[in-house]
Motif scaffolding. Structure first.
Motif, short mmCIF file in Angstrom:
data_model
loop_
_atom_site.label_atom_id
_atom_site.label_comp_id
_atom_site.label_asym_id
_atom_site.label_seq_id
_atom_site.Cartn_x
_atom_site.Cartn_y
_atom_site.Cartn_z
N ASN A 180 0.85 -1.20 0.00
CA ASN A 180 0.00 0.00 0.00
C ASN A 180 0.88 1.25 0.00
O ASN A 180 1.60 1.51 0.96
CB ASN A 180 -0.92 -0.01 1.22
CG ASN A 180 -1.90 1.14 1.19
OD1 ASN A 180 -1.98 1.86 0.20
ND2 ASN A 180 -2.65 1.30 2.26
N GLN A 181 0.87 2.01 -1.06
CA GLN A 181 1.68 3.22 -1.14
C GLN A 181 0.82 4.49 -1.17
O GLN A 181 1.30 5.57 -1.45
CB GLN A 181 2.58 3.16 -2.38
CG GLN A 181 3.63 2.05 -2.27
CD GLN A 181 4.56 2.01 -3.45
OE1 GLN A 181 4.19 2.40 -4.55
NE2 GLN A 181 5.76 1.52 -3.22
N GLN B 217 13.37 2.55 5.50
CA GLN B 217 12.45 3.06 4.47
C GLN B 217 12.11 4.53 4.72
O GLN B 217 12.11 5.35 3.81
CB GLN B 217 11.18 2.21 4.45
CG GLN B 217 10.23 2.52 3.30
CD GLN B 217 10.76 2.00 1.98
OE1 GLN B 217 10.81 0.81 1.76
NE2 GLN B 217 11.17 2.89 1.11
N ARG C 277 14.10 0.48 -1.87
CA ARG C 277 13.10 -0.57 -1.72
C ARG C 277 13.62 -1.53 -0.66
O ARG C 277 14.72 -2.07 -0.79
CB ARG C 277 12.88 -1.32 -3.04
CG ARG C 277 11.84 -2.42 -2.89
CD ARG C 277 11.61 -3.13 -4.19
NE ARG C 277 10.81 -2.32 -5.08
CZ ARG C 277 9.75 -2.80 -5.75
NH1 ARG C 277 9.40 -4.04 -5.62
NH2 ARG C 277 9.07 -2.03 -6.56
#
Lengths: 107, 389
Positions: free
Chosen positions: A101-102, B216, B232
């Motif tokens: 989910n971004q 992140q 990533r």
């Protein structure tokens, strides 16, 4: 009970026992002999390979999704269409990109 | 109890008396069960190797995100990750692909410090000098590579490599076509100095999810080069999800497809079991005329099916085991492991677990029951004179 029936029953029992014994031996060989080499190898390379293919012929996702979790073979020749990679169709493993989910909603 | 035992002996007697019918039925069942058992055992074998790859791999894999795909990451990040709380080890790795003559090979570059002392090679030794590589046994066999052979590849002809050792074929299926070299050599080979395919981070137990989140969130914003593409981050829990979905989903699809194949096999077996239908009708007519009840006839046929299934399933398992272990799954393994050809160039992993074998027996009994119970009941409920006609 005739002799033939006795013989068949004996054959059946031998067959079942043989299958169970063969399975037990197979389990033993996996646990004791083969796994040691695999553990050493995977520790050394930091984990390489996950799928039922020995080289990343069409794409990396079925070889190891850690290296490339995107299946770019669906982008061609028909964008978004069927994957022509043989490693995407007939093997005993199938890796897909796991959606992340971004979405960040701005209020 | 005696009555049931007598029915069992009568059922076995029937199987022995109708040799042709029984043999055809057992052969048909073996033909149906053999690919099923083979596929599930190969799947379990690869799953076992894959699980080791996941468990022994890093806790966090960090790459760059270029346009939504994984991309090489700068080695500048190494120091930053090393300083993070909970990190025990950080190292860069290169994983790439190239053709060795006409054979696709996976190139892996690791730091020489990662080389274990206990690894067993089929031939030669681990790399110690610049340009040394360890090649997979499949590549070595195909191109007759021996320790000491020097070669270069067209992707970078100026980079001279030398075979130092050959992997043991028991390592994993992924080492069969692998070329392992030092990180520095791999950087030179792919001409990507200062870059790695991914950075592997090992953490203290329980730290991985938090660190993954921290990397992140914070590194993206606070790193001087934050105007570049984002990172990533893949942690072990995500990799485990890949593993679970990758095998369970496909195994599920395979089982579903095979259930359809079984469903199609039922009418075929009905025809096959009808092979001795006239004899069977007469038999049932005779035993009914001698005072047998329909229930007893049904029990005898059920026991007959049970004995046939108990014969077929272990035979299919033993045949699959012999084919995979002694003949390395020749001709059949290619249907379950992609791109290996008729004869697999490495030992095909196969693991025979009790549950798939039990499934094979259950499938056999379902098939034979569906193929015979209705026709038996139909014959057993008509007057014996009519059945014997």
């Amino acid at each position: 009970m005739t002799r033939k029936i006795r013989s068949y029953l004996f054959f059946l029992i031998i067959l079942i026992c043989l299958s169970i014994l063969a399975m037990a031996l197979d389990q033993y060989s996996w646990k004791r002999i083969q796994s040691e080499q695999m553990v050493v190898f995977q520790r050394m390379v930091g984990g390489v390979g996950m799928g039922a293919i020995s080289t990343p012929i069409w794409n990396f996702i079925n070889f190891d999704p850690r290296i490339q979790p995107v299946d770019d073979s669906t982008l061609w020749p028909i964008p978004g269409g069927y994957s022509y990679g043989p490693d995407r169709t007939a093997t005993v493993s199938y890796f897909e990109e796991i959606p992340v989910n971004q979405l960040i909603l701005q209020r | 109890m005696n009555k049931h035992l007598n029915l069992l002996f009568t059922a076995i007697g029937n199987i022995i008396r109708n040799k042709v019918r029984s043999i055809v039925l057992i052969l048909c069942l073996i033909a149906v069960l053999f690919p099923f058992v083979t596929a599930l055992s190969i799947s379990e074998g690869i799953k076992f190797q894959s699980l080791i790859s996941v468990e022994e791999g890093a806790d966090i894999y960090v790459t760059m995100d270029y346009f939504g795909s994984n991309a090489p990451i700068s080695l500048d990040y190494l120091e930053r990750f090393k300083k993070m709380d909970g990190v025990t080890k950080v190292f860069p790795r290169i994983v790439g692909r190239t053709y060795f003559a006409n054979r696709l090979a996976t190139i892996v570059g690791i730091l020489p410090g990662n080389l274990p002392k206990s690894i067993r090679l089929a031939q030669g030794r681990m790399f110690s000098e610049k340009g040394d590589v360890i090649v997979g046994e499949s590549l070595a066999k195909e191109f007759r590579l021996q320790p000491g052979v020097r070669f270069s590849l067209s992707i970078n002809p100026s980079k001279l490599l030398r075979v130092a050792g050959i992997f043991d074929s028991n390592a994993t299926i992924w080492s069969a076509n692998l070329i392992l070299m030092s990180f520095e050599d791999a950087s030179e080979f792919f001409q990507m100095k200062g870059m790695a395919t991914d950075i592997l981070i090992y953490t203290r137990p329980g730290y991985a999810p938090l660190l993954a989140k921290e990397i992140q969130q914070s590194v993206d914003t606070s790193y001087p080069d934050s105007s570049g593409p984002p990172l990533r981050v893949q942690d072990k829990s995500l990799v485990k999800r890949y593993f679970q979905r990758g095998f369970n989903y496909k195994a599920g699809v395979f089982t579903a497809l095979y259930t359809v194949a079984f469903a199609l096999a039922i009418p075929a077996l009905l025809i096959v079991s009808g092979f001795g239908q006239t004899e069977r009708r007469k038999e049932i007519g005779v035993i009914k005329a001698t005072g047998w009840q329909t229930q007893e006839v049904m029990e005898m046929v059920t026991l007959e099916n049970l004995v046939v299934s108990l014969t077929s399933a272990p035979l299919a398992i033993l045949l699959a085991m012999a084919w995979l272990k002694w003949f390395n799954g020749a001709f059949i393994a290619q249907f379950f492991i992609a791109e290996i050809g008729l004869m697999a160039p490495f030992p095909v992993p196969s693991r025979f677990l009790p549950l798939p074998c039990l499934f094979a027996f259950l499938f056999a009994i379902v098939l034979t029951m569906v193929g015979s119970l209705y026709s038996t009941w139909k014959t057993a409920t008509v007057p014996p004179v009519e059945a014997m006609r």
